[in-house]
Design an enzyme around this catalytic site. Structure first.
Site, PDB file in Angstrom:
ATOM      1  N   ARG A   1       0.802  -1.196   0.000  1.00 61.82           N
ATOM      2  CA  ARG A   1       0.000   0.000   0.000  1.00 61.82           C
ATOM      3  C   ARG A   1       0.849   1.266   0.000  1.00 61.82           C
ATOM      4  O   ARG A   1       0.366   2.369  -0.257  1.00 61.82           O
ATOM      5  CB  ARG A   1      -0.900   0.019   1.254  1.00 61.82           C
ATOM      6  CG  ARG A   1      -1.799  -1.193   1.374  1.00 61.82           C
ATOM      7  CD  ARG A   1      -2.664  -1.082   2.625  1.00 61.82           C
ATOM      8  NE  ARG A   1      -3.486  -2.252   2.841  1.00 61.82           N
ATOM      9  CZ  ARG A   1      -3.044  -3.374   3.410  1.00 61.82           C
ATOM     10  NH1 ARG A   1      -1.793  -3.454   3.859  1.00 61.82           N
ATOM     11  NH2 ARG A   1      -3.838  -4.410   3.567  1.00 61.82           N
TER      12      ARG A   1
ATOM     13  N   ASP B   1       7.359   2.734  -2.428  1.00 61.31           N
ATOM     14  CA  ASP B   1       7.630   3.822  -1.488  1.00 61.31           C
ATOM     15  C   ASP B   1       9.092   3.874  -1.088  1.00 61.31           C
ATOM     16  O   ASP B   1       9.690   4.937  -1.022  1.00 61.31           O
ATOM     17  CB  ASP B   1       6.727   3.711  -0.249  1.00 61.31           C
ATOM     18  CG  ASP B   1       6.796   2.348   0.441  1.00 61.31           C
ATOM     19  OD1 ASP B   1       7.473   1.429  -0.058  1.00 61.31           O
ATOM     20  OD2 ASP B   1       6.142   2.191   1.494  1.00 61.31           O
TER      21      ASP B   1
ATOM     22  N   ASP C   1      14.595  -0.889   0.464  1.00 55.59           N
ATOM     23  CA  ASP C   1      15.246  -1.191   1.739  1.00 55.59           C
ATOM     24  C   ASP C   1      16.208  -2.364   1.496  1.00 55.59           C
ATOM     25  O   ASP C   1      17.305  -2.166   0.995  1.00 55.59           O
ATOM     26  CB  ASP C   1      14.149  -1.507   2.761  1.00 55.59           C
ATOM     27  CG  ASP C   1      14.660  -1.703   4.168  1.00 55.59           C
ATOM     28  OD1 ASP C   1      15.678  -1.103   4.526  1.00 55.59           O
ATOM     29  OD2 ASP C   1      14.029  -2.473   4.928  1.00 55.59           O
TER      30      ASP C   1
ATOM     31  N   VAL D   1      11.143   5.032   8.761  1.00 54.97           N
ATOM     32  CA  VAL D   1      10.431   6.290   8.518  1.00 54.97           C
ATOM     33  C   VAL D   1       8.962   6.030   8.181  1.00 54.97           C
ATOM     34  O   VAL D   1       8.601   4.949   7.714  1.00 54.97           O
ATOM     35  CB  VAL D   1      11.090   7.104   7.382  1.00 54.97           C
ATOM     36  CG1 VAL D   1      12.482   7.575   7.784  1.00 54.97           C
ATOM     37  CG2 VAL D   1      11.149   6.299   6.082  1.00 54.97           C
TER      38      VAL D   1
ATOM     39  N   ASP E   1       4.154   3.391   6.354  1.00 51.83           N
ATOM     40  CA  ASP E   1       3.491   3.102   7.621  1.00 51.83           C
ATOM     41  C   ASP E   1       4.423   2.435   8.626  1.00 51.83           C
ATOM     42  O   ASP E   1       5.437   1.842   8.268  1.00 51.83           O
ATOM     43  CB  ASP E   1       2.330   2.137   7.384  1.00 51.83           C
ATOM     44  CG  ASP E   1       2.830   0.722   7.049  1.00 51.83           C
ATOM     45  OD1 ASP E   1       3.553   0.571   6.054  1.00 51.83           O
ATOM     46  OD2 ASP E   1       2.524  -0.219   7.818  1.00 51.83           O
TER      47      ASP E   1
ATOM     48  N   ARG F   1       0.408   6.706   7.688  1.00 54.75           N
ATOM     49  CA  ARG F   1       0.530   6.920   6.241  1.00 54.75           C
ATOM     50  C   ARG F   1       0.066   8.316   5.847  1.00 54.75           C
ATOM     51  O   ARG F   1       0.477   8.854   4.821  1.00 54.75           O
ATOM     52  CB  ARG F   1      -0.323   5.903   5.470  1.00 54.75           C
ATOM     53  CG  ARG F   1       0.118   4.453   5.619  1.00 54.75           C
ATOM     54  CD  ARG F   1      -0.678   3.588   4.639  1.00 54.75           C
ATOM     55  NE  ARG F   1      -0.625   2.173   4.963  1.00 54.75           N
ATOM     56  CZ  ARG F   1       0.344   1.333   4.578  1.00 54.75           C
ATOM     57  NH1 ARG F   1       1.350   1.791   3.872  1.00 54.75           N
ATOM     58  NH2 ARG F   1       0.296   0.053   4.898  1.00 54.75           N
TER      59      ARG F   1
HETATM   60  P1  IMP Z   1      12.494  -4.305   0.885  1.00 54.46           P
HETATM   61  O1  IMP Z   1      11.851  -5.489   0.246  1.00 54.46           O
HETATM   62  O2  IMP Z   1      13.285  -4.679   2.112  1.00 54.46           O
HETATM   63  O3  IMP Z   1      13.288  -3.426  -0.046  1.00 54.46           O
HETATM   64  O4  IMP Z   1      11.360  -3.471   1.541  1.00 54.46           O
HETATM   65  C1  IMP Z   1      10.505  -2.739   0.851  1.00 54.46           C
HETATM   66  C2  IMP Z   1       9.239  -2.571   1.668  1.00 54.46           C
HETATM   67  O5  IMP Z   1       9.492  -2.551   3.078  1.00 54.46           O
HETATM   68  C3  IMP Z   1       8.648  -1.237   1.341  1.00 54.46           C
HETATM   69  O6  IMP Z   1       7.723  -1.344   0.290  1.00 54.46           O
HETATM   70  C4  IMP Z   1       7.996  -0.844   2.641  1.00 54.46           C
HETATM   71  O7  IMP Z   1       6.674  -1.323   2.662  1.00 54.46           O
HETATM   72  C5  IMP Z   1       8.760  -1.540   3.732  1.00 54.46           C
HETATM   73  N1  IMP Z   1       9.714  -0.648   4.428  1.00 54.46           N
HETATM   74  C6  IMP Z   1      11.048  -0.706   4.391  1.00 54.46           C
HETATM   75  N2  IMP Z   1      11.605   0.281   5.120  1.00 54.46           N
HETATM   76  C7  IMP Z   1      10.576   1.000   5.614  1.00 54.46           C
HETATM   77  C8  IMP Z   1      10.497   2.179   6.452  1.00 54.46           C
HETATM   78  O8  IMP Z   1      11.502   2.800   6.871  1.00 54.46           O
HETATM   79  N3  IMP Z   1       9.241   2.609   6.748  1.00 54.46           N
HETATM   80  C9  IMP Z   1       8.122   1.991   6.306  1.00 54.46           C
HETATM   81  N4  IMP Z   1       8.146   0.902   5.524  1.00 54.46           N
HETATM   82  C10 IMP Z   1       9.368   0.401   5.185  1.00 54.46           C
HETATM   83 MG    MG Z   2       4.878  -1.148   4.017  1.00 52.55          MG
END
Ligand code: IMP
Ligand code: MG
Length: 201
Positions: free
Chosen positions: A59, A119, A122, A172, A178, A184
């Protein structure tokens, strides 16, 4: 109409939530607006596809995507827009398992120039998985756009084609992002500080 008071804090409603507070503004609404405008220009500078499809990952991308596509219009980019739901975070700040597509997009991607919008980048797992999933549907190209990027957190080698802001390793919220489904609606990005003295994960 009387406004409701502050929402219950998550730690009152969930036994596994950690106490936290939301810090001051990290990225202002004005900074967000300027950068989103620039991102649309960057994308337009790369050419004007007649089969452009923007896919938001729900979302977290919903506010960013809504703002971005309005700048698209001003840059003569006219996409079809769809969404997919990818889930990896259970409730808190730790990616507990591999991301899975829990709701796929439904537009025809054959020959399309796809831009996947998320968004935040990470660990990189979500966008890496999303790209692999979409590649299998016959698009001409798949590019990625993340509003925020935390390069120090990467667990898989992945870079977005378009990035809004690089940020430090912090959790964040706001502008769609969120913590446990909350915050959000903040019009800016703010850091979450956990007050139990432990790191985010
Ligand atoms: P990744 O798969 O680890 O790159 O994570 C991506 C997803 O993790 C994003 O779409 C977010 O939903 C969530 N996420 C990662 N870091 C944050 C943060 O600092 N705040 C909120 N959501 C996060
Ligand atoms: Mg998320």
């Amino acid at each position: 109409m009387q406004m409701a008071g502050p929402a219950r804090t998550p730690q009152e409603s969930r036994s596994d939530m950690r106490p936290y507070h939301i810090d001051d503004v990290m990225i202002t609404p004005r900074q967000l607006e300027r950068r989103v405008d620039e991102l649309a220009r960057e994308m337009a500078a790369g050419g004007h596809s007649d089969n452009l499809v923007v896919i938001g990952i729900l979302r977290g991308s919903f506010i960013f995507l809504a703002d971005l596509v309005r700048w698209f219009w001003l840059n003569d980019l006219h996409p079809r827009i769809d969404f997919m739901i990818m889930a990896s975070y259970g409730s808190g700040t730790t990616a507990a398992q591999e991301p899975v597509v829990s709701r796929d997009c439904t537009v025809d991607l054959a020959g399309a120039d796809v831009v996947v919008v998320d968004d935040i980048l990470d660990t990189g797992r979500t966008l890496q998985k999303a790209v692999a999933h979409l590649q299998a549907r016959g698009p001409r190209s798949v590019r990625t756009c993340a509003l925020l990027d935390k390069p120090s957190r990467r667990l898989v080698p992945f870079e977005a084609d378009f990035t809004g802001f690089e940020i430090e390793d912090a959790f964040v919220v706001g502008y769609g992002l969120d913590y446990d489904g909350r915050h959000r609606e903040l019009p800016h990005i703010a850091k979450v500080t956990f007050t139990d003295g432990e790191a985010a994960d």
